[in-house]
Motif scaffolding. Structure first.
Motif, PDB file in Angstrom:
ATOM      1  N   ILE A  15      36.229  30.527  52.460  1.00 36.17           N
ATOM      2  CA  ILE A  15      34.916  31.075  52.134  1.00 36.17           C
ATOM      3  C   ILE A  15      34.030  29.399  51.540  1.00 36.17           C
ATOM      4  O   ILE A  15      34.476  29.168  50.325  1.00 36.17           O
ATOM      5  CB  ILE A  15      34.531  31.961  51.016  1.00 36.17           C
ATOM      6  CG1 ILE A  15      35.514  33.275  51.532  1.00 36.17           C
ATOM      7  CG2 ILE A  15      33.182  32.353  50.543  1.00 36.17           C
ATOM      8  CD1 ILE A  15      35.779  34.363  50.284  1.00 36.17           C
ATOM      9  N   GLU A  17      31.444  28.330  50.579  1.00 33.05           N
ATOM     10  CA  GLU A  17      30.605  28.148  49.135  1.00 33.05           C
ATOM     11  C   GLU A  17      31.594  28.436  47.968  1.00 33.05           C
ATOM     12  O   GLU A  17      31.322  27.500  47.091  1.00 33.05           O
ATOM     13  CB  GLU A  17      29.580  29.466  49.072  1.00 33.05           C
ATOM     14  CG  GLU A  17      28.798  29.327  47.855  1.00 33.05           C
ATOM     15  CD  GLU A  17      28.065  30.578  47.756  1.00 33.05           C
ATOM     16  OE1 GLU A  17      27.603  30.933  46.566  1.00 33.05           O
ATOM     17  OE2 GLU A  17      27.797  31.382  48.629  1.00 33.05           O
ATOM     18  N   ILE A  18      32.672  29.064  47.971  1.00 37.88           N
ATOM     19  CA  ILE A  18      33.517  29.096  46.897  1.00 37.88           C
ATOM     20  C   ILE A  18      34.656  28.218  46.921  1.00 37.88           C
ATOM     21  O   ILE A  18      34.853  27.273  45.920  1.00 37.88           O
ATOM     22  CB  ILE A  18      34.309  30.422  47.113  1.00 37.88           C
ATOM     23  CG1 ILE A  18      33.357  31.602  46.755  1.00 37.88           C
ATOM     24  CG2 ILE A  18      35.199  30.693  45.735  1.00 37.88           C
ATOM     25  CD1 ILE A  18      32.567  31.592  45.613  1.00 37.88           C
ATOM     26  N   ASP A  19      34.788  27.716  48.109  1.00 33.76           N
ATOM     27  CA  ASP A  19      35.880  26.171  48.426  1.00 33.76           C
ATOM     28  C   ASP A  19      35.148  25.266  47.899  1.00 33.76           C
ATOM     29  O   ASP A  19      35.786  24.401  47.012  1.00 33.76           O
ATOM     30  CB  ASP A  19      36.394  26.287  49.685  1.00 33.76           C
ATOM     31  CG  ASP A  19      37.232  27.365  50.257  1.00 33.76           C
ATOM     32  OD1 ASP A  19      37.816  27.866  49.384  1.00 33.76           O
ATOM     33  OD2 ASP A  19      37.375  27.583  51.618  1.00 33.76           O
ATOM     34  N   GLU A  65      31.166  33.419  41.646  1.00 37.38           N
ATOM     35  CA  GLU A  65      32.383  34.175  42.161  1.00 37.38           C
ATOM     36  C   GLU A  65      32.352  35.755  41.858  1.00 37.38           C
ATOM     37  O   GLU A  65      32.464  36.585  43.008  1.00 37.38           O
ATOM     38  CB  GLU A  65      33.693  33.563  41.642  1.00 37.38           C
ATOM     39  CG  GLU A  65      34.631  33.841  42.588  1.00 37.38           C
ATOM     40  CD  GLU A  65      36.024  32.977  42.073  1.00 37.38           C
ATOM     41  OE1 GLU A  65      36.100  31.947  42.502  1.00 37.38           O
ATOM     42  OE2 GLU A  65      36.744  33.559  41.040  1.00 37.38           O
ATOM     43  N   PHE A  68      29.558  37.326  44.004  1.00 35.72           N
ATOM     44  CA  PHE A  68      30.121  37.385  45.282  1.00 35.72           C
ATOM     45  C   PHE A  68      30.995  38.327  45.768  1.00 35.72           C
ATOM     46  O   PHE A  68      30.856  39.274  46.548  1.00 35.72           O
ATOM     47  CB  PHE A  68      30.970  35.907  45.660  1.00 35.72           C
ATOM     48  CG  PHE A  68      30.859  35.875  47.134  1.00 35.72           C
ATOM     49  CD1 PHE A  68      29.721  34.876  47.701  1.00 35.72           C
ATOM     50  CD2 PHE A  68      31.953  36.014  47.896  1.00 35.72           C
ATOM     51  CE1 PHE A  68      30.018  34.590  49.238  1.00 35.72           C
ATOM     52  CE2 PHE A  68      32.103  35.749  49.448  1.00 35.72           C
ATOM     53  CZ  PHE A  68      31.170  35.004  49.816  1.00 35.72           C
ATOM     54  N   TYR A  72      30.126  42.224  48.012  1.00 30.09           N
ATOM     55  CA  TYR A  72      30.962  42.775  49.262  1.00 30.09           C
ATOM     56  C   TYR A  72      31.770  43.937  48.825  1.00 30.09           C
ATOM     57  O   TYR A  72      32.480  44.142  49.357  1.00 30.09           O
ATOM     58  CB  TYR A  72      31.605  41.615  49.854  1.00 30.09           C
ATOM     59  CG  TYR A  72      30.800  40.603  50.444  1.00 30.09           C
ATOM     60  CD1 TYR A  72      30.249  40.866  51.655  1.00 30.09           C
ATOM     61  CD2 TYR A  72      30.470  39.351  49.776  1.00 30.09           C
ATOM     62  CE1 TYR A  72      29.428  39.914  52.322  1.00 30.09           C
ATOM     63  CE2 TYR A  72      29.643  38.511  50.686  1.00 30.09           C
ATOM     64  CZ  TYR A  72      28.919  38.814  51.748  1.00 30.09           C
ATOM     65  OH  TYR A  72      28.383  38.046  52.323  1.00 30.09           O
ATOM     66  N   ALA A 129      39.578  37.099  48.308  1.00 30.93           N
ATOM     67  CA  ALA A 129      38.955  36.399  49.457  1.00 30.93           C
ATOM     68  C   ALA A 129      39.339  37.077  50.673  1.00 30.93           C
ATOM     69  O   ALA A 129      38.636  37.280  51.700  1.00 30.93           O
ATOM     70  CB  ALA A 129      39.242  35.112  49.625  1.00 30.93           C
ATOM     71  N   VAL A 132      37.196  39.998  50.918  1.00 32.21           N
ATOM     72  CA  VAL A 132      35.675  39.770  51.350  1.00 32.21           C
ATOM     73  C   VAL A 132      35.473  39.120  52.826  1.00 32.21           C
ATOM     74  O   VAL A 132      34.650  39.573  53.307  1.00 32.21           O
ATOM     75  CB  VAL A 132      35.141  38.682  50.192  1.00 32.21           C
ATOM     76  CG1 VAL A 132      33.849  38.289  50.768  1.00 32.21           C
ATOM     77  CG2 VAL A 132      34.967  39.364  48.901  1.00 32.21           C
ATOM     78  N   LYS A 133      36.583  38.426  53.027  1.00 33.09           N
ATOM     79  CA  LYS A 133      36.432  37.873  54.689  1.00 33.09           C
ATOM     80  C   LYS A 133      36.300  39.024  55.677  1.00 33.09           C
ATOM     81  O   LYS A 133      35.815  38.738  56.615  1.00 33.09           O
ATOM     82  CB  LYS A 133      37.440  37.076  54.860  1.00 33.09           C
ATOM     83  CG  LYS A 133      37.422  35.770  54.190  1.00 33.09           C
ATOM     84  CD  LYS A 133      38.463  34.566  54.555  1.00 33.09           C
ATOM     85  CE  LYS A 133      39.639  34.680  54.191  1.00 33.09           C
ATOM     86  NZ  LYS A 133      40.680  33.610  54.622  1.00 33.09           N
ATOM     87  N   LEU A 136      32.426  39.925  55.781  1.00 33.01           N
ATOM     88  CA  LEU A 136      31.685  38.799  56.324  1.00 33.01           C
ATOM     89  C   LEU A 136      31.305  38.766  58.045  1.00 33.01           C
ATOM     90  O   LEU A 136      32.130  39.117  58.481  1.00 33.01           O
ATOM     91  CB  LEU A 136      32.437  37.488  56.129  1.00 33.01           C
ATOM     92  CG  LEU A 136      32.298  37.201  54.655  1.00 33.01           C
ATOM     93  CD1 LEU A 136      33.065  35.684  54.448  1.00 33.01           C
ATOM     94  CD2 LEU A 136      31.183  37.019  53.748  1.00 33.01           C
TER      95      LEU A 136
END
Length: 136
Positions: A15, A17-19, A65, A68, A72, A129, A132-133, A136
């Motif tokens: 992700i 933005e978070i990375d 975070e 985010f 989701y 993550a 959430v992925k 997306l």
């Protein structure tokens, strides 16, 4: 931990933005390392500057975070937020324990922080993550 931490792509969540925020967090941790390893005469001033940036950015990142995860519909957001809150509490405690003139205290704090962040990314963050992925 006497060496500065280097970013490794195994820390990626996938992700962007978070990375990118995680990369920035580790950059700030390395600023902490430099302040702790730097000159004696500038130690106190450098540490106070770095600690301010680090605490501000950590609060920003954690909030981002958590937002985010909520966006989701990640069900474990409250548990994750508790882990964040506990870390912030410990950071505040550790900052109060830092001596104005003992550089080894700064290095101890650096080690604590980096270990916590990397463990948190590798375990808790990878779990949310992955969920959430799928959204997306």
């Amino acid at each position: 931990m006497s060496e500065k931490i280097e970013w490794n792509d195994s820390y990626l969540l996938g992700i962007p933005e978070i990375d990118n925020q995680h990369k920035k967090l580790l950059e700030l941790a390395n600023d902490l390392h430099e302040a702790a390893a730097g000159s004696e005469e500038n130690y106190k001033l450098n540490m106070s500057k770095v600690l301010k940036k680090l605490t501000d950015y950590t609060v920003y990142h954690f909030s981002n975070e958590e937002d985010f995860m909520r966006k989701y519909g990640y069900a474990g957001v409250d548990i994750h937020k508790t882990a964040h809150d506990n870390f912030i509490g410990e950071v505040n405690h550790q900052i109060k324990q830092l001596s104005d003139d003992k550089k080894e205290d700064g290095m101890r704090f650096y080690s604590y922080m980096v270990n916590w962040v990397l463990t948190h990314i590798a375990k808790a963050d990878k779990i949310w993550a992955a969920y959430v992925k799928t959204k997306l």
